[in-house]
Design a protein around this motif. Structure first.
Motif, PDB file in Angstrom:
ATOM      1  N   THR A  26       0.853  -1.196   0.000  1.00 42.11           N
ATOM      2  CA  THR A  26       0.000   0.000   0.000  1.00 42.11           C
ATOM      3  C   THR A  26       0.891   1.249   0.000  1.00 42.11           C
ATOM      4  OG1 THR A  26      -0.091  -0.105   2.409  1.00 42.11           O
ATOM      5  CG2 THR A  26      -1.989  -0.972   1.232  1.00 42.11           C
ATOM      6  N   ASN A  28       0.563   5.826  -0.086  1.00 40.49           N
ATOM      7  CA  ASN A  28      -0.290   7.017  -0.052  1.00 40.49           C
ATOM      8  C   ASN A  28       0.602   8.182  -0.489  1.00 40.49           C
ATOM      9  OD1 ASN A  28       1.134   8.058   2.194  1.00 40.49           O
ATOM     10  ND2 ASN A  28      -0.195   7.015   3.647  1.00 40.49           N
ATOM     11  N   GLN A  59      -3.081   5.617  -4.071  1.00 38.75           N
ATOM     12  CA  GLN A  59      -4.092   6.639  -3.738  1.00 38.75           C
ATOM     13  C   GLN A  59      -4.200   7.721  -4.808  1.00 38.75           C
ATOM     14  OE1 GLN A  59      -4.060   7.513   0.381  1.00 38.75           O
ATOM     15  NE2 GLN A  59      -4.975   9.538   0.151  1.00 38.75           N
ATOM     16  N   LYS A  86      -7.014   3.813  -4.032  1.00 39.41           N
ATOM     17  CA  LYS A  86      -7.349   4.328  -2.699  1.00 39.41           C
ATOM     18  C   LYS A  86      -8.014   5.695  -2.852  1.00 39.41           C
ATOM     19  CE  LYS A  86      -4.463   3.841   0.754  1.00 39.41           C
ATOM     20  NZ  LYS A  86      -3.165   4.017   1.445  1.00 39.41           N
ATOM     21  N   THR A 110     -10.041   5.057   1.953  1.00 44.13           N
ATOM     22  CA  THR A 110      -8.977   5.309   2.925  1.00 44.13           C
ATOM     23  C   THR A 110      -9.302   6.523   3.793  1.00 44.13           C
ATOM     24  OG1 THR A 110      -6.577   5.354   3.136  1.00 44.13           O
ATOM     25  CG2 THR A 110      -7.522   6.774   1.424  1.00 44.13           C
TER      26      THR A 110
END
Ligand code: E4P
Length: 230
Positions: A26, A28, A59, A86, A110
């Protein structure tokens, strides 16, 4: 509970992808900013390291519906299948989630800080919702209890949406979340190491090696078996 690695650091991704049973990566915008450089090349490299089948959560940086849709298409075009978009739990984000999930995109909602946000995201078609455990605890909320509430709501609704718990600082938080029945947790490289490391394990392994060498010398069990079967 699946474990996902929360980083864009290529060395950490190579290491954990090789040694640990991670289900994916993951990122961001903050995580990508930490690495800097050519972010498009970085994302392509991460996909190359984890291969086409593991989950890769990326994201959106766009914040309005039209831009979000175009950006989601571009990200999936770049990174292929098993890429999760995301999208923060905002009103524009939920509108984009409804649209994109209806077109077959995989969405991870998220920045989830409440069970009501998780419920809305699930109804909008999110594949995952990501509640932020430490950020909740830093505002004096019980992060693990909120994850448990979300899991109970999803179980009661028999939804396919899964919990991807996020924002961990300790191993205890990860284990507490695992006990809620959450589908996945994403953890930093630092927390991932701590999930496995144990001084007594290291001491035990050192003792096994020493006892073996003292008794049999510098030979392995495999080598002894090979000798007898010749
Ligand atoms: C998930 O990918 C989240 O963005 C991340 O876990 C947030 O973690 P932090 O609260 O430690 O920044």
């Amino acid at each position: 509970m699946k474990l996902i690695l929360d980083t864009a650091n290529l060395d950490d991704i190579r290491y954990f992808n090789e040694y640990y049973p991670i289900a994916g990566v993951t990122t961001n915008p903050t995580i990508l900013a930490t690495e800097g450089g050519d972010v498009v090349e970085l994302l392509k490299k991460i996909r190359e390291i984890i291969g086409p089948f593991k989950e890769f959560h990326v994201q959106l940086t766009e914040t309005k519906f039209d831009g979000m849709i175009a950006e989601a298409e571009a990200i999936v075009g770049l990174l292929g299948k098993n890429t999760y978009i995301k999208i923060p739990a905002t009103d524009e984000g939920i509108k984009a989630t409804k649209f994109l999930s209806s077109k077959g995109y995989l969405i991870t909602t998220t920045a989830v800080l409440s069970s009501s946000q998780a419920m809305i995201a699930s109804l909008a078609g999110a594949a995952y919702v990501a509640p932020y455990v430490s950020r909740l605890e830093n505002i004096c909320e019980d992060g693990v209890a909120i994850v448990a509430d979300i899991q109970a709501i999803f179980d009661a609704a028999k939804t396919d949406t899964q919990v991807l718990a996020a924002s961990f600082k300790t191993v205890r938080q990860v284990l507490s979340v695992a006990l809620t029945g959450a589908g996945a947790a994403t953890v930093s490289a630092d927390v991932m190491y701590k999930l496995l490391e144990h001084l007594t394990t290291d001491r035990s392994v050192a003792m096994f090696e020493e006892d073996w060498k003292n008794a049999f010398g510098d030979v392995t069990l495999g080598e002894l078996i090979a000798k007898t079967s010749k």
